[in-house]
Design an enzyme around this catalytic site. Structure first.
Site, PDB file in Angstrom:
ATOM      1  N   ASP A 105       0.817  -1.208   0.000  1.00 38.48           N
ATOM      2  CA  ASP A 105       0.000   0.000   0.000  1.00 38.48           C
ATOM      3  C   ASP A 105       0.855   1.263   0.000  1.00 38.48           C
ATOM      4  O   ASP A 105       0.590   2.214  -0.731  1.00 38.48           O
ATOM      5  CB  ASP A 105      -0.977  -0.003   1.199  1.00 38.48           C
ATOM      6  CG  ASP A 105      -0.300  -0.264   2.540  1.00 38.48           C
ATOM      7  OD1 ASP A 105       0.944  -0.470   2.580  1.00 38.48           O
ATOM      8  OD2 ASP A 105      -1.008  -0.291   3.564  1.00 38.48           O
ATOM      9  N   ASP A 108       7.151   3.790   3.311  1.00 36.05           N
ATOM     10  CA  ASP A 108       7.407   4.908   4.216  1.00 36.05           C
ATOM     11  C   ASP A 108       8.908   4.914   4.544  1.00 36.05           C
ATOM     12  O   ASP A 108       9.713   5.395   3.758  1.00 36.05           O
ATOM     13  CB  ASP A 108       6.514   4.683   5.442  1.00 36.05           C
ATOM     14  CG  ASP A 108       6.499   5.829   6.408  1.00 36.05           C
ATOM     15  OD1 ASP A 108       6.142   6.934   6.015  1.00 36.05           O
ATOM     16  OD2 ASP A 108       6.833   5.610   7.588  1.00 36.05           O
TER      17      ASP A 108
HETATM   18  P1  5GP Z   1       7.774   1.123   6.224  1.00 36.88           P
HETATM   19  O1  5GP Z   1       8.432  -0.159   6.607  1.00 36.88           O
HETATM   20  O2  5GP Z   1       8.034   1.524   4.794  1.00 36.88           O
HETATM   21  O3  5GP Z   1       8.107   2.233   7.185  1.00 36.88           O
HETATM   22  O4  5GP Z   1       6.230   0.929   6.482  1.00 36.88           O
HETATM   23  C1  5GP Z   1       5.326   0.505   5.565  1.00 36.88           C
HETATM   24  C2  5GP Z   1       4.006   0.240   6.290  1.00 36.88           C
HETATM   25  O5  5GP Z   1       3.731   1.283   7.237  1.00 36.88           O
HETATM   26  C3  5GP Z   1       2.855   0.271   5.337  1.00 36.88           C
HETATM   27  O6  5GP Z   1       2.579  -0.999   4.808  1.00 36.88           O
HETATM   28  C4  5GP Z   1       1.719   0.759   6.222  1.00 36.88           C
HETATM   29  O7  5GP Z   1       1.122  -0.331   6.881  1.00 36.88           O
HETATM   30  C5  5GP Z   1       2.372   1.632   7.254  1.00 36.88           C
HETATM   31  N1  5GP Z   1       2.241   3.078   6.938  1.00 36.88           N
HETATM   32  C6  5GP Z   1       3.231   3.956   6.625  1.00 36.88           C
HETATM   33  N2  5GP Z   1       2.750   5.185   6.396  1.00 36.88           N
HETATM   34  C7  5GP Z   1       1.414   5.100   6.531  1.00 36.88           C
HETATM   35  C8  5GP Z   1       0.326   6.046   6.400  1.00 36.88           C
HETATM   36  O8  5GP Z   1       0.473   7.235   6.080  1.00 36.88           O
HETATM   37  N3  5GP Z   1      -0.919   5.561   6.634  1.00 36.88           N
HETATM   38  C9  5GP Z   1      -1.171   4.262   6.973  1.00 36.88           C
HETATM   39  N4  5GP Z   1      -2.440   3.917   7.166  1.00 36.88           N
HETATM   40  N5  5GP Z   1      -0.180   3.349   7.111  1.00 36.88           N
HETATM   41  C10 5GP Z   1       1.081   3.761   6.890  1.00 36.88           C
END
Ligand code: 5GP
Length: 187
Positions: A105, A108
């Site tokens: 989705d 981040d």
């Molecule tokens: P990363 O490992 O890239 O930091 O995190 C990815 C996961 O963090 C995504 O699959 C999601 O579940 C969550 N996440 C990161 N940013 C957002 C956001 O703005 N909204 C939501 N709902 N989930 C987020």
């Protein structure tokens, strides 16, 4: 407005409309169809946030393909990443020699997908690429190639079109910035 009008009250603003999403997903599907011509890629959906995007994306792809699902730990009920990555539900198939497209989705910090790319490489996949609906480049904490994305977005916490806050808002058809008053009371 439709029957999700009560959920819209918790948004600061709508960031991406359903029409914009639909057009971008169609473009991405066409791109992947071209890039994987002659192949039979394995689409790995990262539960639960990517489900809505995944089901739309695969129907825009004109190739023989296979579906798999994986669940990994994410933020829980918080809006900040814990940095801890854990496989909760693994794939049901051997990926040796397969062309994998991980469908996510949002990217981040990049920690989750950097971890997953390594996992599939050690399982001898032929190739591993990422297809994400949303990308937050400003928040990256690790180096990561994101081969396919629909939208770059600013550093805000978004919900809708599969993305949740505390398991809510996944059924919103548009993507919106959650009003800080919603999570301020939980932090
Ligand atoms: P990363 O490992 O890239 O930091 O995190 C990815 C996961 O963090 C995504 O699959 C999601 O579940 C969550 N996440 C990161 N940013 C957002 C956001 O703005 N909204 C939501 N709902 N989930 C987020």
């Amino acid at each position: 407005m439709n029957n999700t009008a009560t959920l819209y009250q918790d948004l600061e603003r709508v960031l991406i409309t359903r029409e914009e999403i639909q057009a971008a997903v169609k473009r991405l599907g066409e791109q992947i169809t071209k890039d994987y011509e002659g192949k039979e890629p394995l689409f790995v959906c990262i539960l639960k946030g990517a489900v809505v995007f995944y089901t739309d994306l695969i129907r825009e792809i004109d190739l023989p393909l296979n579906l798999e699902f994986m669940s990994i730990s994410s933020y829980g009920a918080s809006t900040k990443s814990s940095g801890v990555v854990n496989i909760r539900k693994d794939l049901d198939v051997d990926v040796t020699g397969r062309d994998i497209i991980i469908v996510e989705d949002i990217v981040d910090s990049g920690m989750t997908l950097s971890f997953l790319k390594k996992v599939f490489a050690t399982r001898n996949a032929a190739s591993v690429r990422i297809a994400t609906l949303l990308n937050k480049p400003a928040r990256r904490r690790v180096e990561l190639d994101v081969e396919y994305y629909c939208f770059n977005i600013p550093d805000a916490f978004v919900v809708g079109y599969g993305l949740d806050y505390a398991e809510k808002y996944r059924n919103l058809p548009d993507i919106g910035v959650l009003h800080p008053r919603i999570y301020a009371k939980d932090e």
